[in-house]
Design a protein around this motif. Structure first.
Motif, PDB file in Angstrom:
ATOM      1  N   LEU A  58     -32.622 -12.114  20.261  1.00  0.00           N
ATOM      2  CA  LEU A  58     -33.296 -11.374  19.184  1.00  0.00           C
ATOM      3  C   LEU A  58     -34.344 -10.389  19.693  1.00  0.00           C
ATOM      4  CD1 LEU A  58     -33.764 -14.049  16.365  1.00  0.00           C
ATOM      5  CD2 LEU A  58     -32.011 -12.292  16.585  1.00  0.00           C
ATOM      6  N   SER A  59     -34.280 -10.050  20.996  1.00  0.00           N
ATOM      7  CA  SER A  59     -35.220  -9.018  21.436  1.00  0.00           C
ATOM      8  C   SER A  59     -34.850  -7.744  20.686  1.00  0.00           C
ATOM      9  CB  SER A  59     -35.142  -8.814  22.952  1.00  0.00           C
ATOM     10  OG  SER A  59     -33.821  -8.608  23.377  1.00  0.00           O
ATOM     11  N   HIS A  60     -35.830  -7.074  20.167  1.00  0.00           N
ATOM     12  CA  HIS A  60     -35.625  -5.850  19.409  1.00  0.00           C
ATOM     13  C   HIS A  60     -34.743  -6.073  18.179  1.00  0.00           C
ATOM     14  CE1 HIS A  60     -35.491  -1.665  18.460  1.00  0.00           C
ATOM     15  NE2 HIS A  60     -36.264  -1.407  19.474  1.00  0.00           N
ATOM     16  N   ALA A  61     -34.886  -7.217  17.524  1.00  0.00           N
ATOM     17  CA  ALA A  61     -34.075  -7.473  16.328  1.00  0.00           C
ATOM     18  C   ALA A  61     -34.748  -6.888  15.100  1.00  0.00           C
ATOM     19  CB  ALA A  61     -33.886  -8.971  16.150  1.00  0.00           C
ATOM     20  N   SER A  62     -33.937  -6.549  14.099  1.00  0.00           N
ATOM     21  CA  SER A  62     -34.501  -6.097  12.828  1.00  0.00           C
ATOM     22  C   SER A  62     -33.677  -6.658  11.671  1.00  0.00           C
ATOM     23  CB  SER A  62     -34.552  -4.570  12.770  1.00  0.00           C
ATOM     24  OG  SER A  62     -33.257  -4.042  12.891  1.00  0.00           O
ATOM     25  N   ILE A  63     -34.220  -6.506  10.457  1.00  0.00           N
ATOM     26  CA  ILE A  63     -33.623  -7.155   9.285  1.00  0.00           C
ATOM     27  C   ILE A  63     -33.614  -6.200   8.102  1.00  0.00           C
ATOM     28  CG2 ILE A  63     -33.896  -9.077   7.632  1.00  0.00           C
ATOM     29  CD1 ILE A  63     -35.326 -10.653   9.822  1.00  0.00           C
TER      30      ILE A  63
END
Lengths: 387, 102
Positions: A58-63
């Protein structure tokens, strides 16, 4: 007696159902980047409700959120796309849609999810309900060459817009007819677009350029006018500082007739007027990453790149002066405002903490534990263009 | 007796030195994962920047890695790290990358 019993049962059942009912408008998810999980939180009393595990890198994850604010779609670095039911507090579906991805968007009608990929470079579009593939758009720009894609956003008219990092292009994908996406390509928009955003009204798409000065701007109301360059003189003749982290344009802040944005490789926040002319630059503590507007636009909150990422500064949008400098701790990665802006949440990665601050007094009113937190995403994003 | 204490002293300072190195190595591991990772991916399999996994670096000589970290790569977003990292730091980073961080 029988009647009494029946009534009691009915009363009991009703109270059960009532207890289980809950809205989702005050919920949010926080990325715990290193261990592949998200934390479900609520911002009415500022508590964490659950942890949802098994989301990969989830490094650099977005939602992004479904329009009923029940489902969160998590875009992981490893190409994972995960649909979370925040009422049931569980993963509904998870697919590996590429080898390496950077972000995503939900369509105007909420029925499509688009994901921006580095490897293989391009954009894939999925059915928001089932996560079945609807369209695959490889970002091919020269014979056989595929570009990494960045700055993917949704725009009115069932559009997705993104930039091609390696190719220096902007593509607009019209998904009104899902079986035949209509792609409009804009070439030679500038060197190395690193991120993009759409103004909150959904009209202007702007790509930040790493390889040269200035920004590429596209008026989505008038595609026939093509891409224009704005802020072209910014940075000319100045020695740029090394950039240890790419700025994000998502939080690009508009306040009245002014727009504030992070400068690349400078310790400055830039102020533009409505004609896209730079009117001022504000000296800040480090290289800005996010410049985020409080929902009432009266304040801008700024965080910074490594190695100056222990600091937050607050700019007053009337005077364009820094009114507060805060030191929340090592590696403040992201901020999110409560929908009407009385609080701001910030993730302090290296101290595994999320702080909730009062935006008037700047006091920390709550600290929550979180494992190396990065992005914080509240469900009210569901109803904002481009988020 | 004096010699003995000297020996002990040297031994102690050596072990302190060794600890310090380990601390720094840990810091650098953290930096690789999280700060290099912001462009190269937390598992270093690549992002905006190329993969830094040991296999991907196999044919790249130490000198090339050293100069790339120290001076950056002009024309790309890879910044020079010389103002934040010493030569020793860079050599440690190269060793860690060759071994792999996972």
């Amino acid at each position: 007696m029988k009647l009494f019993f029946t009534l009691t049962v009915i009363l009991f059942l009703t109270s059960c159902t009532t207890q289980n009912l809950r809205g989702t408008g005050d919920l949010g998810l926080i990325i715990e980047r290193a261990i592949g999980q998200v934390k479900l939180v609520e911002h009415t009393t500022n508590t964490s409700l659950a942890t949802i595990k098994g989301l990969g890198d989830l490094s650099h994850a977005s939602i992004v959120y479904s329009r009923d604010e029940r489902y969160g779609y998590v875009f992981g670095r490893d190409g994972g796309l995960t649909k979370i039911d925040i009422l049931e507090q569980k993963i509904v579906k998870r697919i590996m849609q590429s080898g390496n991805s950077i972000g995503g968007a939900i369509s105007q009608d909420g029925k499509l999810i688009a994901v921006s990929n580095y490897k293989p470079g391009g954009v894939k579009i999925f059915n928001a309900d089932t996560l079945d593939l609807v369209a695959n758009i490889p970002a091919v720009y020269a014979q056989g060459k595929q570009s990494k894609t960045v700055g993917l956003i949704d725009a009115p008219g069932q559009l997705f817009v993104f930039s091609l990092y390696d190719a220096g292009e902007i593509w607009v994908v019209d998904m009104k007819n899902i079986s035949t996406p209509v792609i409009t390509k804009f070439k030679n928009i500038g060197s190395l677009p690193y991120d993009g955003l759409v103004t909150p009204d959904g009209r202007y798409y702007i790509a930040g350029l790493f390889g040269e000065d200035g920004l590429a701007m596209l008026d989505l109301w008038h595609l026939e006018k093509g891409v224009t360059r704005v802020m072209n003189h910014y940075g000319k003749g100045k020695q740029k500082l090394p950039v240890y982290k790419m700025p994000h344009l998502e939080g690009w802040a508009m306040a009245g007739d002014k727009m504030l944005l992070p400068a690349v490789g400078q310790h400055e926040v830039l102020v533009m007027d409505q004609n896209w002319k730079q009117v001022k630059s504000i000296k800040v503590h480090g290289q800005p990453i996010f410049v985020m507007s409080r929902p009432d636009h009266r304040q801008m909150w700024v965080n910074f790149a490594h190695p100056r990422n222990d600091t937050i500064q607050v700019i007053d949008t009337e005077t364009l002066k820094i009114i507060k400098t805060l030191k929340p701790g090592k590696a403040v990665l992201h901020m999110e405002f409560s929908p009407r802006g009385e609080h701001v949440w910030m993730s302090v990665r290296d101290e595994s903490r999320v702080d909730v601050l009062n935006t008037e007094t700047f006091e920390v009113i709550k600290s929550l534990k979180a494992d190396k937190p990065s992005g914080i995403f509240f469900t009210n994003r569901a109803h904002k263009i481009g988020l | 007796m004096q010699t003995l204490s000297l020996v002990i002293l040297v031994f102690l300072s050596l072990s302190v030195f060794a600890d310090r190195l380990t601390d720094r190595q840990q810091e650098l591991r953290y930096l690789i994962k999280h700060d290099c990772g912001s462009c190269h991916g937390m598992t270093l399999k690549g992002g905006l920047g190329p993969s830094l996994q040991s296999l991907a670096l196999k044919n790249k000589p130490d000198e090339l890695l050293f100069i790339t970290i120290k001076e950056g790569r002009p024309g790309t977003p890879m910044p020079p790290w010389k103002s934040l990292l010493t030569n020793d730091d860079i050599n440690i980073i190269i060793k860690i990358l060759r071994k792999g961080i996972n």
